[in-house]
Design a protein around this motif. Structure first.
Motif, PDB file in Angstrom:
ATOM      1  N   UNK A  73       0.818  -1.216   0.000  1.00  0.00           N
ATOM      2  CA  UNK A  73       0.000   0.000   0.000  1.00  0.00           C
ATOM      3  C   UNK A  73       0.849   1.262   0.000  1.00  0.00           C
ATOM      4  N   UNK A  74       0.392   2.256  -0.749  1.00  0.00           N
ATOM      5  CA  UNK A  74       1.066   3.551  -0.729  1.00  0.00           C
ATOM      6  C   UNK A  74       0.544   4.405   0.428  1.00  0.00           C
ATOM      7  N   UNK A  75      -0.583   3.954   1.003  1.00  0.00           N
ATOM      8  CA  UNK A  75      -1.136   4.616   2.180  1.00  0.00           C
ATOM      9  C   UNK A  75      -2.025   3.615   2.915  1.00  0.00           C
ATOM     10  N   UNK A  76      -2.003   3.670   4.221  1.00  0.00           N
ATOM     11  CA  UNK A  76      -2.913   2.835   5.008  1.00  0.00           C
ATOM     12  C   UNK A  76      -3.135   3.511   6.353  1.00  0.00           C
ATOM     13  N   UNK A  77      -4.242   3.156   6.997  1.00  0.00           N
ATOM     14  CA  UNK A  77      -4.511   3.775   8.284  1.00  0.00           C
ATOM     15  C   UNK A  77      -5.891   3.426   8.795  1.00  0.00           C
ATOM     16  N   UNK A  78      -6.267   4.092   9.888  1.00  0.00           N
ATOM     17  CA  UNK A  78      -7.590   3.942  10.486  1.00  0.00           C
ATOM     18  C   UNK A  78      -8.326   5.266  10.333  1.00  0.00           C
ATOM     19  N   UNK A  79      -9.450   5.230   9.655  1.00  0.00           N
ATOM     20  CA  UNK A  79     -10.241   6.444   9.442  1.00  0.00           C
ATOM     21  C   UNK A  79     -11.338   6.534  10.492  1.00  0.00           C
ATOM     22  N   UNK A  80     -11.511   7.692  11.114  1.00  0.00           N
ATOM     23  CA  UNK A  80     -12.591   7.860  12.092  1.00  0.00           C
ATOM     24  C   UNK A  80     -13.932   7.981  11.386  1.00  0.00           C
ATOM     25  N   UNK A  81     -14.668   6.885  11.331  1.00  0.00           N
ATOM     26  CA  UNK A  81     -15.950   6.829  10.629  1.00  0.00           C
ATOM     27  C   UNK A  81     -17.057   6.694  11.667  1.00  0.00           C
ATOM     28  N   UNK A  82     -17.721   7.812  11.962  1.00  0.00           N
ATOM     29  CA  UNK A  82     -18.787   7.803  12.967  1.00  0.00           C
ATOM     30  C   UNK A  82     -18.237   7.230  14.269  1.00  0.00           C
ATOM     31  N   UNK A  83     -18.772   6.069  14.709  1.00  0.00           N
ATOM     32  CA  UNK A  83     -18.336   5.519  15.990  1.00  0.00           C
ATOM     33  C   UNK A  83     -17.427   4.305  15.843  1.00  0.00           C
ATOM     34  N   UNK A  84     -16.776   4.154  14.672  1.00  0.00           N
ATOM     35  CA  UNK A  84     -15.788   3.095  14.495  1.00  0.00           C
ATOM     36  C   UNK A  84     -14.516   3.675  13.886  1.00  0.00           C
ATOM     37  N   UNK A  85     -13.451   2.896  13.965  1.00  0.00           N
ATOM     38  CA  UNK A  85     -12.204   3.200  13.277  1.00  0.00           C
ATOM     39  C   UNK A  85     -12.078   2.206  12.127  1.00  0.00           C
ATOM     40  N   UNK A  86     -12.169   2.696  10.893  1.00  0.00           N
ATOM     41  CA  UNK A  86     -12.162   1.807   9.732  1.00  0.00           C
ATOM     42  C   UNK A  86     -10.769   1.693   9.136  1.00  0.00           C
ATOM     43  N   UNK A  87     -10.299   0.456   9.014  1.00  0.00           N
ATOM     44  CA  UNK A  87      -8.994   0.216   8.405  1.00  0.00           C
ATOM     45  C   UNK A  87      -9.120   0.268   6.887  1.00  0.00           C
ATOM     46  N   UNK A  88      -8.168   0.966   6.248  1.00  0.00           N
ATOM     47  CA  UNK A  88      -8.167   1.048   4.799  1.00  0.00           C
ATOM     48  C   UNK A  88      -6.731   1.016   4.277  1.00  0.00           C
ATOM     49  N   UNK A  89      -6.589   0.635   3.032  1.00  0.00           N
ATOM     50  CA  UNK A  89      -5.321   0.664   2.321  1.00  0.00           C
ATOM     51  C   UNK A  89      -5.546   1.260   0.942  1.00  0.00           C
ATOM     52  N   UNK A  90      -4.559   1.994   0.447  1.00  0.00           N
ATOM     53  CA  UNK A  90      -4.590   2.508  -0.920  1.00  0.00           C
ATOM     54  C   UNK A  90      -3.401   1.923  -1.671  1.00  0.00           C
ATOM     55  N   UNK A  91      -3.676   1.329  -2.827  1.00  0.00           N
ATOM     56  CA  UNK A  91      -2.649   0.694  -3.643  1.00  0.00           C
ATOM     57  C   UNK A  91      -2.623   1.323  -5.029  1.00  0.00           C
ATOM     58  N   UNK A  92      -1.518   1.095  -5.742  1.00  0.00           N
ATOM     59  CA  UNK A  92      -1.447   1.472  -7.150  1.00  0.00           C
ATOM     60  C   UNK A  92      -1.196   2.942  -7.370  1.00  0.00           C
ATOM     61  N   UNK A  93      -1.935   3.513  -8.312  1.00  0.00           N
ATOM     62  CA  UNK A  93      -1.744   4.907  -8.694  1.00  0.00           C
ATOM     63  C   UNK A  93      -2.296   5.859  -7.630  1.00  0.00           C
ATOM     64  N   UNK A  94      -1.778   7.071  -7.624  1.00  0.00           N
ATOM     65  CA  UNK A  94      -2.215   8.060  -6.647  1.00  0.00           C
ATOM     66  C   UNK A  94      -3.433   8.851  -7.126  1.00  0.00           C
ATOM     67  N   UNK A  95      -3.686   8.816  -8.445  1.00  0.00           N
ATOM     68  CA  UNK A  95      -4.807   9.602  -8.968  1.00  0.00           C
ATOM     69  C   UNK A  95      -5.719   8.726  -9.812  1.00  0.00           C
ATOM     70  N   UNK A  96      -6.722   9.344 -10.404  1.00  0.00           N
ATOM     71  CA  UNK A  96      -7.688   8.626 -11.210  1.00  0.00           C
ATOM     72  C   UNK A  96      -8.886   8.186 -10.387  1.00  0.00           C
ATOM     73  N   UNK A  97      -9.927   7.716 -11.084  1.00  0.00           N
ATOM     74  CA  UNK A  97     -11.114   7.202 -10.400  1.00  0.00           C
ATOM     75  C   UNK A  97     -10.724   5.927  -9.660  1.00  0.00           C
ATOM     76  N   UNK A  98     -10.837   5.897  -8.338  1.00  0.00           N
ATOM     77  CA  UNK A  98     -10.394   4.715  -7.596  1.00  0.00           C
ATOM     78  C   UNK A  98     -11.370   3.562  -7.717  1.00  0.00           C
TER      79      UNK A  98
END
Length: 296
Positions: free
Chosen positions: A38-63
């Protein structure tokens, strides 16, 4: 469907033609193992949970957003196909509420609340529009996103899921009546505990997923017909959802396409729990899905 595999297929669901753009399709020669960090990963504060996410590949474009199957993590559902998809586009992968590295909240898990979590994550990441690829329960979540937030979704891949109870074989619902934590494949338990070493959280996730499917409610035909975006209905020829159900969906959704690939639930993804790494199904699926996403 082989009887010996029924418990696995059922849990994944509970826990569960060509799309050519006009160019000739060919499988590429690829290395035996492709990985993606992943070029980025983390825990996003989504309402009352912490959501784990990863971003791979290109930095731009329609994901392309990947939504995991029930009872699974990013790695279980997408470990083999994600690197292929990330070669050509930006890919966002996440763990659903209570799954893997994402925290849980009080109350049940539902397709509707998980859909709103996905929307909140995209807002957090400042994504205005995305393609979504959902597998099994993740496909049900993805379809809810498209129905509830139509401007947010450009294209949708609805893989191995149902919109109505009759879309799954009776044996599925019969199994659900007596499903227990012991029915959950050990490989799925191990995958969860590898990223979240808390047995109680694993057990809670199972119970909530099981309850979600026992209480599964049909989507209305009216809501399904409102899906005006291109949608690829994808499943295996020996999958849990009925082939007839997939055909019904294609006839109901104006811009829907149908793709049926060989194998059972998740075989075409090369799911980590089932695959021995000797087939080229993930490459085939990746190429066809990307052809659909890139087509006009």
């Amino acid at each position: 469907m082989k009887i010996s595999k029924i418990p696995y297929y059922i849990f994944i669901l509970l826990t569960v033609a060509s799309c050519s753009s006009g160019q000739p399709f060919q499988l590429r020669e690829v290395p035996s193992k492709i990985t993606s960090e992943p070029i980025e990963k983390g825990l996003a504060p989504i309402k009352d949970i912490q959501m784990y996410y990863e971003i791979h590949g290109k930095k731009d474009g329609v994901p392309l957003v990947l939504l995991n199957g029930g009872g699974s993590t990013i790695e279980v559902t997408y470990s083999r196909i994600l690197p292929l998809l990330a070669q050509n586009r930006k890919v966002i992968a996440l763990d659903e509420q209570g799954h893997g590295r994402t925290t849980d909240r009080k109350g049940p898990v539902s397709f509707e609340t998980s859909a709103e979590d996905v929307v909140a994550l995209l807002q957090f990441l400042k994504v205005e529009q995305a393609d979504i690829f959902g597998f099994s329960n993740g496909a049900s979540v993805a379809l809810n996103v498209a129905i509830r937030h139509p401007k947010l979704v450009r294209k949708l891949v609805f893989a191995s899921s149902i919109t109505k109870r009759e879309g799954a074989y009776p044996m599925f619902w019969n199994f659900m009546k007596n499903a227990t934590f012991e029915n959950m494949p050990q490989a799925l338990k191990d995958a969860f505990l590898k990223v979240n070493p808390d047995p109680q959280k694993l057990h809670t996730m199972y119970e909530k997923d099981a309850a979600r499917m026992r209480n599964f409610k049909n989507l209305s035909d009216k809501d399904i017909r409102t899906v005006g975006i291109p949608i690829l209905i994808l499943l295996g020829d020996k999958d849990v959802p009925k082939l007839e159900h997939a055909v019904e969906m294609v006839r109901m959704i104006p811009k829907a396409r149908l793709l049926i690939l060989p194998g059972g639930h998740g075989d075409y993804l090369g799911e980590a729990i089932m695959s021995q790494g000797k087939d080229r199904y993930p490459e085939l699926t990746s190429a066809l899905v990307q052809d659909f996403l890139d087509s006009p």
